[in-house]
Scaffold this active site. Sequence first.
Site: not given
Lengths: 330, 348
Positions: B220, B275, B174, B152, B150, B169
């Site tokens: 993402d 990432c 999550r 972003k 959360g 999600d």
Amino acid sequence: MAAGISGKLVLLWTFRGARAHLCCGRNPFYLTLHDKQQTVSLYRSLCSRHDQNLEPTAVREEMVGSLVNMGFTEPQVEQLTKGALSSRTDRAVNQHLSTVSALVALGFNPSSVLKILDKCPELYRVKGVLLQQRVDNLRKLGLMEGSLQRVISHYPQLLTLPLKRVNGVSRFLREKCLLTVQQVTDILRDSPSVVLEDTGRLEHRVQYAYFRMGIQQAEMVRSGLFRVSLEEVRCRHSFLERRGLYQTPDKKGYTSIVNPKLKDFLTVPEDTFLRKVALATREEFEVFRKLMEREMQGEEEPESSNSEEEDEDGYESEDRRRMSYRRRKK
Amino acid sequence: MAARTDTRILLRKLGTIYSIPRRNRMKAKWATSQPKFPSTSLALQNFDMVYGTQLGDLWPSVRVSMLSEQKYGALINNFSEAAEVMEELQLQGALDFVYNGMVKSRFKPARPHNSGTLGYYLMDAASLLPVLALDVQEGHTVLDLCAAPGGKTLALLQTQAIGHLAVNDFSASRTSRLRRVLQSYVPREYWSEDTVQITSCDGRKFGELERDTFDRVLVDVPCTTDRHSLLEEDNNIFKKTRMKERQKLPLLQAQLLVAGLEAARPGGEVVYSTCTLSQLQNEYVVEQALHVAQEAGITAHVQDLRAFARLFAATFHFAPNPRLGELVLPHLTANFGPIYFCKLRRTS
């Protein structure tokens, strides 16, 4: 074997005796009339200059005389007596003289005696008998003529420490860090400042090098590990390890990359370390040093808060077992 | 015929096995006696091999930074007393690097403010870059395809310009965490059901569910979170049991990106972010997804982000000469990232 050692000792004693004889004996024989005159004039000038209130006593007179006899020149005598003559008691003057003569008997020339006393004025306060005992003790620990002189001229503080301390550290290094007698001698010769260090920290450093970096004792002594603080060792080692340039060898001593030599990155100046070994910029290393400090602080805190952790205990005892195992193998 | 001989061979083999008396049969090795490698060291080994060749001389610096303590950013919550919090953080030596409230230093976990909302959210400062690159304007409908935990999403909401935000999600747990984060940071009046819609379905299906609807899409994706894999043992993707999952990651990522492209309306913009440093999960995924989308009749173009990167070059350490998109490399002097982001614009 024993005969050989005792033979060597006898030889050593003879040499030592001869040297002492030479030192003390040379001067009376070669003392010329000129020298005597110089002594008297020097003494007069000194007394008149330093302290008019003090009556020239026999002891003081004797001191200047014997200093000149030992081969000190006028300015050197002046420098040596500056402290002594101003002190009130004869005993202090005697004390000074005995220290100086003990150093001369060790074979130092006048200028190096001055340098040593400059470096460590506490030596004046050590009694002659004690000084002799400590020197003998260092000899017993394996520092032969030559290296003994070198150690004392580099680190005269060694003679101000009680016998117990020096012997204790030497025994500690042998028993807890599993170094051989010869290695302990080498450490005393190359990095005498270990005697002042906290033994706990010393052990920590040796264990870090042994377990974490995978270095054997002989290599530790050769690479000058004992001249560098634990923080510095850890900082440089972790920096290399995290950059992927150093690996802890496995139990057979193998690594998948070639590790840099310990003496190439521990005792060299920081610039050389960064340029030749780590291949990093100064800023990076500075930031890393700060991060390491923080990490080490973080490690100490939880340990103190709950020291009776079982994991810790298990780890410790395993260490000890490994150490004792090694001892048995020897 | 062939099948019959095969069965015969098989039977014969079975026969040989069962003809050996039980006492002479070899016992299989117990799993417990096999050497155990921690997942973190497996990850390190993997990275050494892959990134060592990919990044070359830069790799040692990146490696030492990823293994050292990470730098944090604090995302100021505009829904609480933002000015007060800013002042407080600046006293701690924090530095503002985006106009609208990001600061960095070492922070304590946020405490609830009088109004009941938390003052700031701690996150990797670089993970704000994809959100900034998304360039949300007043009244846009936005989709966050893989939103948890959360950070972003919260940053998206901070703009207070979004007309409609769809948050998705895959994992229900999550999603609930995401909901908790939003609850503790955003006052209830700002996210009613019609402005913020939280779903928990497969992101790959979003292309079919809501085709051509969103102005902005943030993809993402899940990846081999490099920093996390190196430092944390639990939930590590380099575990032996998660090998398959890891190998299928690039495929999943490409599918998600295609779904994101499909969900964007023509003229809309999509930001793909991960990432990880791995090219296999960054540039190649974008290329693959563009290719697949083309076949499905969607054309999209990669936007140039070099000017955007130059804007933040003082704070972050960007990889020199990226092929597609921008990559933030961790560096000891600016220990953020790794974050990869690439902006795509759908034309038809």
